[in-house]
Design a protein around this motif. Structure first.
Motif, PDB file in Angstrom:
ATOM      1  N   ASP A  11       0.860  -1.180   0.000  1.00 13.45           N
ATOM      2  CA  ASP A  11       0.000   0.000   0.000  1.00 13.45           C
ATOM      3  C   ASP A  11       0.900   1.235   0.000  1.00 13.45           C
ATOM      4  O   ASP A  11       2.122   1.128  -0.091  1.00 13.45           O
ATOM      5  CB  ASP A  11      -0.973  -0.029   1.184  1.00 13.45           C
ATOM      6  CG  ASP A  11      -0.271  -0.036   2.537  1.00 13.45           C
ATOM      7  OD1 ASP A  11       0.862   0.490   2.639  1.00 13.45           O
ATOM      8  OD2 ASP A  11      -0.855  -0.564   3.496  1.00 13.45           O
ATOM      9  N   ARG A  12       0.310   2.395   0.101  1.00 18.17           N
ATOM     10  CA  ARG A  12       1.090   3.648   0.010  1.00 18.17           C
ATOM     11  C   ARG A  12       1.715   4.075   1.331  1.00 18.17           C
ATOM     12  O   ARG A  12       2.497   5.041   1.373  1.00 18.17           O
ATOM     13  CB  ARG A  12       0.194   4.758  -0.525  1.00 18.17           C
ATOM     14  CG  ARG A  12      -0.899   5.144   0.444  1.00 18.17           C
ATOM     15  CD  ARG A  12      -1.734   6.295  -0.092  1.00 18.17           C
ATOM     16  NE  ARG A  12      -2.578   6.827   0.941  1.00 18.17           N
ATOM     17  CZ  ARG A  12      -3.889   6.882   0.873  1.00 18.17           C
ATOM     18  NH1 ARG A  12      -4.512   6.449  -0.193  1.00 18.17           N
ATOM     19  NH2 ARG A  12      -4.590   7.400   1.871  1.00 18.17           N
ATOM     20  N   ILE A  13       1.372   3.408   2.419  1.00 17.23           N
ATOM     21  CA  ILE A  13       1.896   3.785   3.731  1.00 17.23           C
ATOM     22  C   ILE A  13       3.372   3.384   3.815  1.00 17.23           C
ATOM     23  O   ILE A  13       3.723   2.256   3.511  1.00 17.23           O
ATOM     24  CB  ILE A  13       1.082   3.134   4.857  1.00 17.23           C
ATOM     25  CG1 ILE A  13      -0.371   3.608   4.787  1.00 17.23           C
ATOM     26  CG2 ILE A  13       1.685   3.453   6.224  1.00 17.23           C
ATOM     27  CD1 ILE A  13      -1.313   2.876   5.710  1.00 17.23           C
ATOM     28  N   ASN A  19       8.812   0.418   0.762  1.00 15.05           N
ATOM     29  CA  ASN A  19       7.760  -0.316   0.053  1.00 15.05           C
ATOM     30  C   ASN A  19       8.317  -1.139  -1.106  1.00 15.05           C
ATOM     31  O   ASN A  19       7.855  -2.249  -1.348  1.00 15.05           O
ATOM     32  CB  ASN A  19       6.669   0.634  -0.421  1.00 15.05           C
ATOM     33  CG  ASN A  19       5.764   1.066   0.713  1.00 15.05           C
ATOM     34  OD1 ASN A  19       5.649   0.376   1.723  1.00 15.05           O
ATOM     35  ND2 ASN A  19       5.120   2.201   0.561  1.00 15.05           N
ATOM     36  N   GLN A  63      -6.362   5.912  11.163  1.00 11.07           N
ATOM     37  CA  GLN A  63      -5.320   4.973  10.716  1.00 11.07           C
ATOM     38  C   GLN A  63      -5.845   3.543  10.568  1.00 11.07           C
ATOM     39  O   GLN A  63      -5.582   2.915   9.553  1.00 11.07           O
ATOM     40  CB  GLN A  63      -4.128   5.032  11.681  1.00 11.07           C
ATOM     41  CG  GLN A  63      -2.933   4.251  11.226  1.00 11.07           C
ATOM     42  CD  GLN A  63      -2.121   4.946  10.138  1.00 11.07           C
ATOM     43  OE1 GLN A  63      -2.495   5.990   9.613  1.00 11.07           O
ATOM     44  NE2 GLN A  63      -1.005   4.371   9.799  1.00 11.07           N
ATOM     45  N   ILE A  67      -5.804   1.604   6.947  1.00 10.09           N
ATOM     46  CA  ILE A  67      -5.066   0.350   6.778  1.00 10.09           C
ATOM     47  C   ILE A  67      -5.996  -0.740   6.263  1.00 10.09           C
ATOM     48  O   ILE A  67      -5.642  -1.494   5.350  1.00 10.09           O
ATOM     49  CB  ILE A  67      -4.383  -0.055   8.102  1.00 10.09           C
ATOM     50  CG1 ILE A  67      -3.224   0.906   8.392  1.00 10.09           C
ATOM     51  CG2 ILE A  67      -3.881  -1.496   8.048  1.00 10.09           C
ATOM     52  CD1 ILE A  67      -2.632   0.775   9.770  1.00 10.09           C
TER      53      ILE A  67
END
Length: 85
Positions: A11-13, A19, A63, A67
């Motif tokens: 994901d983008r987190i 990543n 958050q 998520i």
């Protein structure tokens, strides 16, 4: 001839470099499982693409909700091609 491509995503987190490394580890884990299952290692290519090509876009503010929403983006995709001569 047989060719299998294993591509990992996140994901983008997190940072882009983290990543990319995580997505590569995901793809390599699937590659290892395929090899342990009897697929010839030379026919499998594993690659990590980080947060590229997301399946969902999420804008949740909390958050935990963000998520959960981004879960489909954390994946490994397998594609293959086989040819019998």
């Amino acid at each position: 001839m047989q060719r299998i491509e294993v591509v990992g995503y996140t994901d983008r987190i997190g940072s882009a470099s983290y990543n990319r490394a995580l997505s590569t580890r995901r793809a390599e884990a699937v590659r290892s499982a395929l090899v342990e299952g009897g697929v010839a290692s030379g026919t499998i290519r594993a690659e990590g693409r980080g947060a590229a090509e997301p399946l969902v876009q999420c804008d949740q503010r909390s958050q935990p909700a963000l998520i959960a929403c981004l879960a489909p983006n954390r994946r490994v995709q397998i594609s293959g091609r086989a040819r019998i001569d």
